[in-house]
Design a protein around this motif. Sequence first.
Motif, PDB file in Angstrom:
ATOM      1  N   ARG A  12       0.816  -1.214   0.000  1.00 54.90           N
ATOM      2  CA  ARG A  12       0.000   0.000   0.000  1.00 54.90           C
ATOM      3  C   ARG A  12       0.848   1.260   0.000  1.00 54.90           C
ATOM      4  O   ARG A  12       0.497   2.255  -0.642  1.00 54.90           O
ATOM      5  N   SER A  13       1.977   1.226   0.684  1.00 59.63           N
ATOM      6  CA  SER A  13       2.853   2.404   0.700  1.00 59.63           C
ATOM      7  C   SER A  13       3.467   2.665  -0.670  1.00 59.63           C
ATOM      8  O   SER A  13       3.889   3.785  -0.958  1.00 59.63           O
ATOM      9  N   ALA A  14       3.499   1.623  -1.518  1.00 60.75           N
ATOM     10  CA  ALA A  14       4.019   1.774  -2.879  1.00 60.75           C
ATOM     11  C   ALA A  14       2.926   2.182  -3.853  1.00 60.75           C
ATOM     12  O   ALA A  14       3.180   2.278  -5.062  1.00 60.75           O
ATOM     13  N   GLY A  15       1.712   2.416  -3.370  1.00 65.95           N
ATOM     14  CA  GLY A  15       0.617   2.833  -4.224  1.00 65.95           C
ATOM     15  C   GLY A  15      -0.131   1.692  -4.881  1.00 65.95           C
ATOM     16  O   GLY A  15      -0.940   1.922  -5.792  1.00 65.95           O
ATOM     17  N   VAL A  16       0.132   0.461  -4.441  1.00 57.94           N
ATOM     18  CA  VAL A  16      -0.536  -0.700  -5.020  1.00 57.94           C
ATOM     19  C   VAL A  16      -1.893  -0.878  -4.346  1.00 57.94           C
ATOM     20  O   VAL A  16      -2.004  -0.814  -3.112  1.00 57.94           O
ATOM     21  N   GLN A  17      -2.933  -1.117  -5.138  1.00 58.52           N
ATOM     22  CA  GLN A  17      -4.252  -1.384  -4.578  1.00 58.52           C
ATOM     23  C   GLN A  17      -4.284  -2.800  -4.041  1.00 58.52           C
ATOM     24  O   GLN A  17      -3.933  -3.754  -4.741  1.00 58.52           O
ATOM     25  N   VAL A  18      -4.716  -2.948  -2.787  1.00 57.72           N
ATOM     26  CA  VAL A  18      -4.658  -4.238  -2.090  1.00 57.72           C
ATOM     27  C   VAL A  18      -6.034  -4.643  -1.587  1.00 57.72           C
ATOM     28  O   VAL A  18      -6.777  -3.822  -1.046  1.00 57.72           O
ATOM     29  N   VAL A  19      -6.368  -5.912  -1.763  1.00 62.34           N
ATOM     30  CA  VAL A  19      -7.517  -6.533  -1.116  1.00 62.34           C
ATOM     31  C   VAL A  19      -6.974  -7.677  -0.265  1.00 62.34           C
ATOM     32  O   VAL A  19      -6.252  -8.542  -0.766  1.00 62.34           O
ATOM     33  N   VAL A  20      -7.289  -7.670   1.017  1.00 63.39           N
ATOM     34  CA  VAL A  20      -6.841  -8.721   1.922  1.00 63.39           C
ATOM     35  C   VAL A  20      -7.860  -9.851   1.904  1.00 63.39           C
ATOM     36  O   VAL A  20      -9.061  -9.635   2.116  1.00 63.39           O
ATOM     37  N   GLU A  21      -7.393 -11.062   1.632  1.00 59.94           N
ATOM     38  CA  GLU A  21      -8.271 -12.220   1.521  1.00 59.94           C
ATOM     39  C   GLU A  21      -8.256 -13.036   2.816  1.00 59.94           C
ATOM     40  O   GLU A  21      -7.380 -13.870   3.052  1.00 59.94           O
ATOM     41  N   GLY A  22      -9.235 -12.770   3.689  1.00 59.80           N
ATOM     42  CA  GLY A  22      -9.406 -13.565   4.897  1.00 59.80           C
ATOM     43  C   GLY A  22      -8.221 -13.512   5.846  1.00 59.80           C
ATOM     44  O   GLY A  22      -7.530 -12.496   5.958  1.00 59.80           O
ATOM     45  N   ASP A  23      -7.964 -14.606   6.513  1.00 58.35           N
ATOM     46  CA  ASP A  23      -6.931 -14.677   7.549  1.00 58.35           C
ATOM     47  C   ASP A  23      -5.561 -14.919   6.920  1.00 58.35           C
ATOM     48  O   ASP A  23      -4.916 -15.950   7.135  1.00 58.35           O
ATOM     49  N   TRP A  24      -5.109 -13.955   6.158  1.00 57.05           N
ATOM     50  CA  TRP A  24      -3.870 -14.101   5.389  1.00 57.05           C
ATOM     51  C   TRP A  24      -2.643 -14.251   6.283  1.00 57.05           C
ATOM     52  O   TRP A  24      -1.664 -14.890   5.888  1.00 57.05           O
ATOM     53  N   LEU A  25      -2.701 -13.693   7.475  1.00 62.97           N
ATOM     54  CA  LEU A  25      -1.539 -13.764   8.361  1.00 62.97           C
ATOM     55  C   LEU A  25      -1.281 -15.192   8.857  1.00 62.97           C
ATOM     56  O   LEU A  25      -0.149 -15.526   9.225  1.00 62.97           O
ATOM     57  N   ASN A  26      -2.306 -16.018   8.878  1.00 63.77           N
ATOM     58  CA  ASN A  26      -2.161 -17.374   9.409  1.00 63.77           C
ATOM     59  C   ASN A  26      -2.396 -18.460   8.366  1.00 63.77           C
ATOM     60  O   ASN A  26      -2.388 -19.643   8.700  1.00 63.77           O
ATOM     61  N   ARG A  27      -2.621 -18.066   7.111  1.00 60.95           N
ATOM     62  CA  ARG A  27      -2.833 -19.043   6.036  1.00 60.95           C
ATOM     63  C   ARG A  27      -1.487 -19.327   5.377  1.00 60.95           C
ATOM     64  O   ARG A  27      -0.911 -18.468   4.709  1.00 60.95           O
ATOM     65  N   MET A  28      -0.982 -20.535   5.538  1.00 58.51           N
ATOM     66  CA  MET A  28       0.345 -20.857   4.995  1.00 58.51           C
ATOM     67  C   MET A  28       0.561 -22.358   5.038  1.00 58.51           C
ATOM     68  O   MET A  28      -0.165 -23.099   5.693  1.00 58.51           O
ATOM     69  N   ARG A  29       1.601 -22.820   4.336  1.00 56.58           N
ATOM     70  CA  ARG A  29       2.001 -24.215   4.349  1.00 56.58           C
ATOM     71  C   ARG A  29       3.049 -24.438   5.444  1.00 56.58           C
ATOM     72  O   ARG A  29       3.793 -23.515   5.793  1.00 56.58           O
ATOM     73  N   PRO A  30       3.116 -25.647   5.996  1.00 53.10           N
ATOM     74  CA  PRO A  30       4.185 -25.928   6.956  1.00 53.10           C
ATOM     75  C   PRO A  30       5.543 -25.978   6.265  1.00 53.10           C
ATOM     76  O   PRO A  30       5.637 -26.288   5.074  1.00 53.10           O
ATOM     77  N   GLY A  31       6.561 -25.645   6.996  1.00 57.97           N
ATOM     78  CA  GLY A  31       7.910 -25.673   6.443  1.00 57.97           C
ATOM     79  C   GLY A  31       8.577 -24.315   6.555  1.00 57.97           C
ATOM     80  O   GLY A  31       7.989 -23.330   7.001  1.00 57.97           O
ATOM     81  N   SER A  32       9.814 -24.248   6.133  1.00 63.59           N
ATOM     82  CA  SER A  32      10.605 -23.027   6.291  1.00 63.59           C
ATOM     83  C   SER A  32      10.216 -21.974   5.253  1.00 63.59           C
ATOM     84  O   SER A  32       9.761 -22.289   4.146  1.00 63.59           O
ATOM     85  N   PHE A  33      10.386 -20.726   5.623  1.00 62.23           N
ATOM     86  CA  PHE A  33      10.112 -19.605   4.733  1.00 62.23           C
ATOM     87  C   PHE A  33      11.033 -18.455   5.115  1.00 62.23           C
ATOM     88  O   PHE A  33      10.854 -17.811   6.148  1.00 62.23           O
TER      89      PHE A  33
END
Length: 320
Positions: A12-33
């Motif tokens: 958003r700070s770069a001027g990109v339009q963003v839509v947040v899809e649900g619980d994005w902070l906790n939606r992920m696969r197990p494993g390293s990132f």
Amino acid sequence: MATIPWLVDVLRSAGVQVVVEGDWLNRMRPGSFDPIGVLWHHTASTSSATNPHPALNICINGRPDLAGPLCQALVDYHGVFHVISAGRCNHAGVSGGSGPIPAGDGNTLMIGWEIDYNGVDQEMTAAQYNASIAATAAVLTRLGKDASYARGHRETSTTGKIDPSFIDLNVMRSDVAAKMAGGTAWSSIVDNSTAGRFTASANWGVSSYSGQRYGADYRYADPVAVSDPAWYRFNVPAAGNYRVDAWWPANSGYNSAAPYIIATASGNRTVTVDQRATGGQWRTLGTFALPAGDTNRVAVSRWSSAAGLVIADAVRLTRV
């Protein structure tokens, strides 16, 4: 496992339009990132103005053969970033190594944008391209990396992936670098169907034969030793240096020495290209000093000594 909870704020700070899809902070696969770069994809779905993100549900929930999420963000037809995950996603597979990205687990190494277009007879829209450039530049800046850490899936894949298609990845990286350097990001595309911006005589026919075309169709004409160019009009905002890119569909029956004329600040410059090859993507003609003003700036000429149809499809100017 590391996450990137800063992603939405950075976009958003770069001027990109963003839509947040649900619980994005906790939606992920197990494993390293522990990402060091950004990986570009296309979804293989056909998007449109009225159906801008057909692959969104798949990218969130996955497929029978691959569990979701399948990317950190999907870029829809209008250039909107749908943020799906702050963590590891199944988008990259095994990396064979490309540029500074090493071989290894691509899902650990890279943040993935799925750009929603089919990549067969559809290229990314200008809105998708511009948003992807801005987002990639912002994220790489946040990671402390340069533009070389942006790669296409076809560059890192060990299984023959072709995405993202219809794009010169070196040009795309160059645009990211310019954005990161704080350069003026002005860019404009004129297609043969752009109203009020393209002119050609009746000698130039219209065709939609090639799937490598930009947009719905393109123009063609026989080579002949007369002045009968197809012109592209641009409203150049300020005098400066501009990269000129051209798009044509390639075919063995097209011209091997098609002349492009660029009206520069110091006179016309001519660049010839082989339209039998390297079609379906942006190809750089060079960087030229252009004056400001709204006028015919680039032409495709029929004046060629080579055999084969001369093609006029799309031209892009980008300030550098």
